[in-house]
Motif scaffolding. Structure first.
Motif, mmCIF file in Angstrom:
data_model
loop_
_atom_site.group_PDB
_atom_site.id
_atom_site.type_symbol
_atom_site.label_atom_id
_atom_site.label_comp_id
_atom_site.label_asym_id
_atom_site.label_seq_id
_atom_site.Cartn_x
_atom_site.Cartn_y
_atom_site.Cartn_z
ATOM 1 N N PRO A 30 0.809 -1.228 0.000
ATOM 2 C CA PRO A 30 0.000 0.000 0.000
ATOM 3 C C PRO A 30 0.842 1.277 0.000
ATOM 4 C CG PRO A 30 -0.836 -1.580 1.600
ATOM 5 C CD PRO A 30 0.497 -2.094 1.142
ATOM 6 N N TYR A 31 1.998 1.223 0.652
ATOM 7 C CA TYR A 31 2.863 2.406 0.693
ATOM 8 C C TYR A 31 3.595 2.599 -0.632
ATOM 9 C CZ TYR A 31 1.936 1.753 5.641
ATOM 10 O OH TYR A 31 1.310 1.584 6.843
ATOM 11 N N ALA A 32 3.926 1.484 -1.290
ATOM 12 C CA ALA A 32 4.547 1.580 -2.607
ATOM 13 C C ALA A 32 3.596 2.245 -3.589
ATOM 14 C CB ALA A 32 4.944 0.183 -3.103
ATOM 15 N N ALA A 33 2.302 1.946 -3.447
ATOM 16 C CA ALA A 33 1.304 2.546 -4.331
ATOM 17 C C ALA A 33 1.221 4.055 -4.144
ATOM 18 C CB ALA A 33 -0.062 1.911 -4.071
ATOM 19 N N GLN A 34 1.678 4.544 -2.970
ATOM 20 C CA GLN A 34 1.689 5.987 -2.712
ATOM 21 C C GLN A 34 2.983 6.649 -3.161
ATOM 22 O OE1 GLN A 34 0.654 6.763 1.448
ATOM 23 N NE2 GLN A 34 -0.530 4.852 1.518
ATOM 24 N N GLY A 35 3.891 5.844 -3.716
ATOM 25 C CA GLY A 35 5.157 6.395 -4.177
ATOM 26 C C GLY A 35 6.220 6.476 -3.113
ATOM 27 N N LEU A 36 5.973 5.884 -1.932
ATOM 28 C CA LEU A 36 6.959 5.885 -0.858
ATOM 29 C C LEU A 36 7.963 4.761 -1.072
ATOM 30 C CD1 LEU A 36 4.533 6.477 2.155
ATOM 31 C CD2 LEU A 36 5.921 8.184 0.952
ATOM 32 N N VAL A 37 9.112 4.857 -0.427
ATOM 33 C CA VAL A 37 10.156 3.843 -0.569
ATOM 34 C C VAL A 37 10.416 3.196 0.791
ATOM 35 C CG1 VAL A 37 11.236 5.015 -2.517
ATOM 36 C CG2 VAL A 37 12.014 5.519 -0.200
ATOM 37 N N PRO A 38 10.791 1.905 0.787
ATOM 38 C CA PRO A 38 11.046 1.216 2.052
ATOM 39 C C PRO A 38 12.467 1.445 2.540
ATOM 40 C CG PRO A 38 11.265 -0.336 0.265
ATOM 41 C CD PRO A 38 10.890 0.981 -0.370
ATOM 42 N N GLY A 39 12.639 1.353 3.836
ATOM 43 C CA GLY A 39 13.970 1.465 4.412
ATOM 44 C C GLY A 39 13.960 0.977 5.849
ATOM 45 N N ARG A 40 15.122 0.607 6.333
ATOM 46 C CA ARG A 40 15.213 0.138 7.720
ATOM 47 C C ARG A 40 15.898 1.194 8.567
ATOM 48 N NH1 ARG A 40 16.550 -5.875 10.182
ATOM 49 N NH2 ARG A 40 15.184 -5.532 11.965
ATOM 50 N N TRP A 79 11.024 -1.087 10.145
ATOM 51 C CA TRP A 79 10.942 -0.888 8.692
ATOM 52 C C TRP A 79 9.990 0.268 8.443
ATOM 53 C CZ3 TRP A 79 13.969 -2.643 4.960
ATOM 54 C CH2 TRP A 79 14.750 -3.785 5.203
ATOM 55 N N ALA A 80 10.426 1.228 7.641
ATOM 56 C CA ALA A 80 9.688 2.475 7.484
ATOM 57 C C ALA A 80 9.344 2.748 6.028
ATOM 58 C CB ALA A 80 10.512 3.637 8.052
ATOM 59 N N ALA A 81 8.290 3.528 5.840
ATOM 60 C CA ALA A 81 7.916 4.058 4.528
ATOM 61 C C ALA A 81 8.370 5.509 4.485
ATOM 62 C CB ALA A 81 6.409 3.941 4.319
ATOM 63 N N VAL A 82 9.284 5.817 3.572
ATOM 64 C CA VAL A 82 9.969 7.113 3.555
ATOM 65 C C VAL A 82 9.671 7.841 2.249
ATOM 66 C CG1 VAL A 82 12.211 8.249 3.850
ATOM 67 C CG2 VAL A 82 11.796 6.013 4.897
ATOM 68 N N ASP A 83 9.681 9.164 2.318
ATOM 69 C CA ASP A 83 9.545 9.968 1.096
ATOM 70 C C ASP A 83 10.608 9.567 0.087
ATOM 71 O OD1 ASP A 83 7.415 11.494 2.008
ATOM 72 O OD2 ASP A 83 8.709 13.033 2.886
ATOM 73 N N PRO A 84 10.263 9.540 -1.202
ATOM 74 C CA PRO A 84 11.272 9.218 -2.222
ATOM 75 C C PRO A 84 12.252 10.366 -2.418
ATOM 76 C CG PRO A 84 9.221 9.861 -3.268
ATOM 77 C CD PRO A 84 8.945 9.803 -1.791
ATOM 78 N N GLU A 85 13.352 10.058 -3.046
ATOM 79 C CA GLU A 85 14.345 11.094 -3.341
ATOM 80 C C GLU A 85 13.721 12.172 -4.216
ATOM 81 O OE1 GLU A 85 18.950 11.420 -5.020
ATOM 82 O OE2 GLU A 85 17.801 9.552 -5.211
ATOM 83 N N GLY A 86 14.001 13.425 -3.869
ATOM 84 C CA GLY A 86 13.455 14.533 -4.622
ATOM 85 C C GLY A 86 12.124 15.034 -4.102
ATOM 86 N N ALA A 87 11.601 14.408 -3.030
ATOM 87 C CA ALA A 87 10.306 14.822 -2.488
ATOM 88 C C ALA A 87 10.406 16.107 -1.687
ATOM 89 C CB ALA A 87 9.721 13.715 -1.617
ATOM 90 N N GLY A 88 11.606 16.527 -1.390
ATOM 91 C CA GLY A 88 11.783 17.738 -0.607
ATOM 92 C C GLY A 88 12.790 17.523 0.495
ATOM 93 N N ASP A 89 13.124 18.606 1.177
ATOM 94 C CA ASP A 89 14.079 18.552 2.270
ATOM 95 C C ASP A 89 13.454 19.238 3.483
ATOM 96 O OD1 ASP A 89 16.378 18.112 3.661
ATOM 97 O OD2 ASP A 89 17.421 19.881 2.891
ATOM 98 N N PRO A 90 13.262 18.539 4.597
ATOM 99 C CA PRO A 90 13.748 17.175 4.823
ATOM 100 C C PRO A 90 12.800 16.113 4.261
ATOM 101 C CG PRO A 90 12.634 17.940 6.781
ATOM 102 C CD PRO A 90 12.620 19.093 5.818
ATOM 103 N N ARG A 91 13.322 14.902 4.125
ATOM 104 C CA ARG A 91 12.479 13.766 3.814
ATOM 105 C C ARG A 91 11.854 13.283 5.127
ATOM 106 N NH1 ARG A 91 16.235 10.152 -0.157
ATOM 107 N NH2 ARG A 91 14.426 8.752 -0.136
ATOM 108 N N TYR A 92 10.667 12.691 5.016
ATOM 109 C CA TYR A 92 9.946 12.269 6.220
ATOM 110 C C TYR A 92 9.671 10.765 6.216
ATOM 111 C CZ TYR A 92 8.950 17.151 7.414
ATOM 112 O OH TYR A 92 9.070 18.475 7.761
ATOM 113 N N VAL A 93 9.680 10.201 7.426
ATOM 114 C CA VAL A 93 9.126 8.863 7.622
ATOM 115 C C VAL A 93 7.616 9.037 7.712
ATOM 116 C CG1 VAL A 93 8.941 6.898 9.183
ATOM 117 C CG2 VAL A 93 11.164 7.987 8.812
ATOM 118 N N ARG A 94 6.889 8.408 6.781
ATOM 119 C CA ARG A 94 5.441 8.573 6.747
ATOM 120 C C ARG A 94 4.704 7.506 7.549
ATOM 121 N NH1 ARG A 94 4.254 13.716 5.014
ATOM 122 N NH2 ARG A 94 5.899 14.339 3.539
ATOM 123 N N ALA A 95 5.350 6.340 7.724
ATOM 124 C CA ALA A 95 4.725 5.253 8.489
ATOM 125 C C ALA A 95 5.784 4.212 8.809
ATOM 126 C CB ALA A 95 3.583 4.617 7.704
#
Length: 371
Positions: A30-40, A79-95
């Motif tokens: 569901p987070y990928a569908a929002q354009g977010l990227v995964p990260g630990r 494991w977090a859903a993070v703003d993709p590169e280029g989304a702005g500064d700062p990037r945020y953990v969304r979930a």
């Protein structure tokens, strides 16, 4: 039904090295569908965190996922859903993705809040220094929290090179094994390398959290497991073997043998946090004996037909184990009562019944009759 390691998310080796698998990829859809990227999350510090993504480690703000519950704050290992590169500064953990396991303890505050130490952990390595006298009660506390977290505990007796007598070392291992049923106990020396390869093999492929008090040799062991000096080290005091807080944050490192390691600061206090099942696992022999007691609610004190008391009497159960079991269960009950109004009321009712029975006994002794 199986899922690929990524569907609109990257399946890069960096994510996989940090523990990414098909299960996490499925949850992340569901987070990928929002354009977010995964990260630990590899480190958290004052509202900011470092997150290992497919494109490298990025700095992200946690303002959008800062709940009132301290057990739900962003933690190393999440494991977090993070703003993709280029989304702005700062990037945020969304979930943050739902945790598979979580290692938590109670804080030292009077509000009896919980504190999350590490998330999504497979192994909990409890470092115990052989440079000082063994504290079996503290080991039992760590084990209770480890079992409660859902992780598999391992007790590592560090600084084994300080016990040159093999017979003496074997006795120390046996002492710890008596309080750690179902747990591997491994003597180890980071200085000589003894046992490090065995531990590396045991924890390979999963997430391991390294726990212990200051001076237990955690940072030295972390360096040995990672294969380089990723953590600074300070000598423990000779007088009592205690160390200073060399590690001040929880850090996650990728291990060369596979898997990741979370190093934690030395813990001064090891307070339980709703760990009744964990306590029961640590004292499994008492739980087993209790099944044969005459009364199902036996307190193992003066009741007739108590199998636990019989084991104490014949020497098969050490008195220290029963006392430690009672202490941890009482502590856990008090903690739960502070956050559970129903249980608190039940304890209050039990206390009133006990007081009433005591007054009745005194009245009967004085007058030969009950009111």
């Amino acid at each position: 039904m199986s899922f690929p390691l990524s569907s609109r998310t990257s399946d890069s080796s960096l994510l996989v090295a940090h523990g990414w698998d098909e299960g996490w990829a499925a949850v992340f859809e569901p987070y990928a569908a929002q354009g977010l990227v995964p990260g630990r999350v590899v480190r958290v510090d004052r509202g900011q965190c470092d997150v290992a993504t497919a494109d490298g480690t990025v700095r992200a703000d946690t303002a959008f996922v800062t709940p009132h519950d301290p057990l739900r704050v962003v933690c190393t290992g999440d494991w977090a859903a993070v703003d993709p590169e280029g989304a702005g500064d700062p990037r945020y953990v969304r979930a943050c993705l739902p945790r598979r396991t979580a290692f938590a303890r109670s804080t030292s505050s009077k509000r009896s809040e919980g504190q999350i130490l590490a998330a999504n952990v497979d192994h909990a390595v409890i470092a115990v220094s052989l440079a000082v006298e063994l504290d079996l009660g503290r080991i039992e506390r760590f084990l209770a929290l480890a079992w409660e977290s859902g992780a598999q505990p391992i007790v590592v007796l560090t600084k084994a090179d300080l016990v040159p007598d093999p017979v003496g070392l074997s006795y120390l291992v046996e002492d710890v094994e008596t309080v750690a049923p179902g747990v591997q106990v491994l003597p180890l020396s980071s200085a000589t390398g003894e046992g490090v390869d065995v531990l590396s093999a045991v924890v390979a492929g999963g997430t391991t959290v390294l726990l212990g008090v200051s001076g237990a040799g955690k940072s030295t062991l972390a360096n040995a497991l990672v294969g380089e000096d990723v953590m600074s080290v300070q000598a423990a005091r000779d007088v009592d073997g205690k160390g200073r807080h060399t590690t001040t944050t929880r850090n996650l490192f990728v291990l060369p043998t596979g898997g990741v390691l979370i190093d934690t600061p030395g813990l001064r206090g090891v307070g339980l946090w709703d760990a009744e099942a964990g306590v029961g696992q640590v004292f499994s022999e008492i739980e087993e004996l209790a099944r044969d007691c005459r009364f199902h609610d036996c307190a193992h004190e003066a009741e007739p037909g108590c199998a636990v008391a019989a084991a104490i009497e014949n020497g098969t159960l050490p008195v220290r184990r029963l006392e430690s079991f009672r202490k941890l269960m009482r502590e856990n009950q008090r903690l739960v009562a502070k956050t559970d109004a129903r249980l608190r009321n039940e304890i209050r009712k039990d206390w009133k019944r006990t007081m009433a029975a005591g007054r009745a006994a005194v009245e009967f002794k004085r007058n030969g009759r009950l009111r």
